[in-house]
Enzyme design. Structure first.
Site, PDB file in Angstrom:
ATOM      1  N   CYS A 181      -0.495   0.880   6.195  1.00  0.00           N
ATOM      2  CA  CYS A 181      -0.778  -0.034   7.306  1.00  0.00           C
ATOM      3  C   CYS A 181      -1.729  -1.146   6.848  1.00  0.00           C
ATOM      4  O   CYS A 181      -2.563  -0.934   5.962  1.00  0.00           O
ATOM      5  CB  CYS A 181      -1.449   0.709   8.471  1.00  0.00           C
ATOM      6  SG  CYS A 181      -0.472   2.031   9.192  1.00  0.00           S
ATOM      7  N   ASP A 182      -1.584  -2.288   7.490  1.00  0.00           N
ATOM      8  CA  ASP A 182      -2.534  -3.371   7.256  1.00  0.00           C
ATOM      9  C   ASP A 182      -2.594  -4.242   8.501  1.00  0.00           C
ATOM     10  O   ASP A 182      -1.571  -4.467   9.152  1.00  0.00           O
ATOM     11  CB  ASP A 182      -2.135  -4.221   6.056  1.00  0.00           C
ATOM     12  CG  ASP A 182      -3.269  -5.139   5.622  1.00  0.00           C
ATOM     13  OD1 ASP A 182      -4.148  -4.669   4.875  1.00  0.00           O
ATOM     14  OD2 ASP A 182      -3.300  -6.302   6.064  1.00  0.00           O
ATOM     15  N   SER A 183      -3.783  -4.709   8.822  1.00  0.00           N
ATOM     16  CA  SER A 183      -3.972  -5.528  10.023  1.00  0.00           C
ATOM     17  C   SER A 183      -4.454  -6.924   9.657  1.00  0.00           C
ATOM     18  O   SER A 183      -5.314  -7.091   8.784  1.00  0.00           O
ATOM     19  CB  SER A 183      -4.989  -4.874  10.967  1.00  0.00           C
ATOM     20  OG  SER A 183      -4.515  -3.621  11.431  1.00  0.00           O
TER      21      SER A 183
ATOM     22  N   LYS B  80       0.824  -1.207   0.000  1.00  0.00           N
ATOM     23  CA  LYS B  80       0.000   0.000   0.000  1.00  0.00           C
ATOM     24  C   LYS B  80       0.860   1.260   0.000  1.00  0.00           C
ATOM     25  O   LYS B  80       0.599   2.217  -0.748  1.00  0.00           O
ATOM     26  CB  LYS B  80      -0.929  -0.005   1.217  1.00  0.00           C
ATOM     27  CG  LYS B  80      -1.988  -1.095   1.182  1.00  0.00           C
ATOM     28  CD  LYS B  80      -2.794  -1.116   2.471  1.00  0.00           C
ATOM     29  CE  LYS B  80      -3.837  -2.225   2.457  1.00  0.00           C
ATOM     30  NZ  LYS B  80      -4.629  -2.251   3.728  1.00  0.00           N
TER      31      LYS B  80
ATOM     32  N   GLY C 288       0.833  -4.273  10.421  1.00  0.00           N
ATOM     33  CA  GLY C 288       2.056  -3.928   9.716  1.00  0.00           C
ATOM     34  C   GLY C 288       2.075  -2.448   9.378  1.00  0.00           C
ATOM     35  O   GLY C 288       1.036  -1.845   9.092  1.00  0.00           O
TER      36      GLY C 288
END
Length: 210
Positions: free
Chosen positions: A75-77, A57, A112
């Protein structure tokens, strides 16, 4: 050097976290095909999946003209439960099945973060880190599960829950950074900025007026 931060996410929760922390930022949403990115790298654990998607991203947005001269944070969860990686459920039936298994138990939410520095004369950094927290869920009746899923809230959330909304009523405690559970660890962002030679105080909203 003037610092400008771009959040590569449309998540209202992440924007709210940055705003409440006094951090100036704008939003540019990436057009990343998440399943395709994961498939291209093969089987990864939830921790590495979160970091991979955050990087995808951030780098996608950093390549846009509007991101020239900015710091971009992606960000990524991903929620890890019973050895499985759980992203957004999207469908009510999937959310009901997941939440029914999660109640009274715990899992780990991995968020992340990836920072790209596109500033002229900047650090040129492209760096990342993962912030993880263990989430303990309280008891939920079948009616509770049905009502929560019917609210629509968990359908677009990694792991099928939130801590900063209706789902917070069913979370007993969190071991780790609670901001990571919301979707962006402010302390992790601070560390990444510092590694790129930027102080988080340089991005405080009131600093622009000084």
């Amino acid at each position: 050097m003037t610092a400008r931060l771009i959040l590569a996410s449309k998540s209202p929760a992440r924007t709210k976290l940055l705003t409440e922390a006094g951090i100036r930022h704008s939003v540019l949403v990436s057009d990343v095909d998440e399943p395709a990115v994961v498939a291209a790298y093969g089987e990864l654990d939830p921790h590495d999946t979160a970091l991979l998607l955050a990087r995808a991203k951030a780098e996608a947005v950093a390549g846009l003209d509007d991101a020239d001269g900015a710091l971009v944070i992606g960000c990524d969860s991903v929620f890890e439960f019973d050895g499985e990686a759980h992203g957004k459920p999207y469908e009510p039936a999937v959310a009901i099945e997941r939440i029914s298994r999660m109640r009274g138990r715990s899992g780990v939410l991995h968020t992340g973060h990836w920072l790209v520095d596109t500033r002229d004369g900047g650090s040129g950094a492209t760096i990342g880190a993962v912030s993880s927290a263990t989430v303990y869920f309280g008891a939920m009746s079948d009616a509770d599960v049905a009502a929560y899923v019917a609210s629509g809230e968990p359908l677009q959330c990694a792991g099928s829950f939130t801590i900063d909304g209706l789902g917070g009523a069913f979370i007993d405690r969190v071991d780790g950074d609670p901001h990571a559970v919301v979707g962006l660890s402010i302390s992790t962002l601070r560390a990444l900025l510092q590694a790129a030679g930027v102080s988080v105080t340089d991005l405080w909203a009131h600093a622009a007026a000084l």
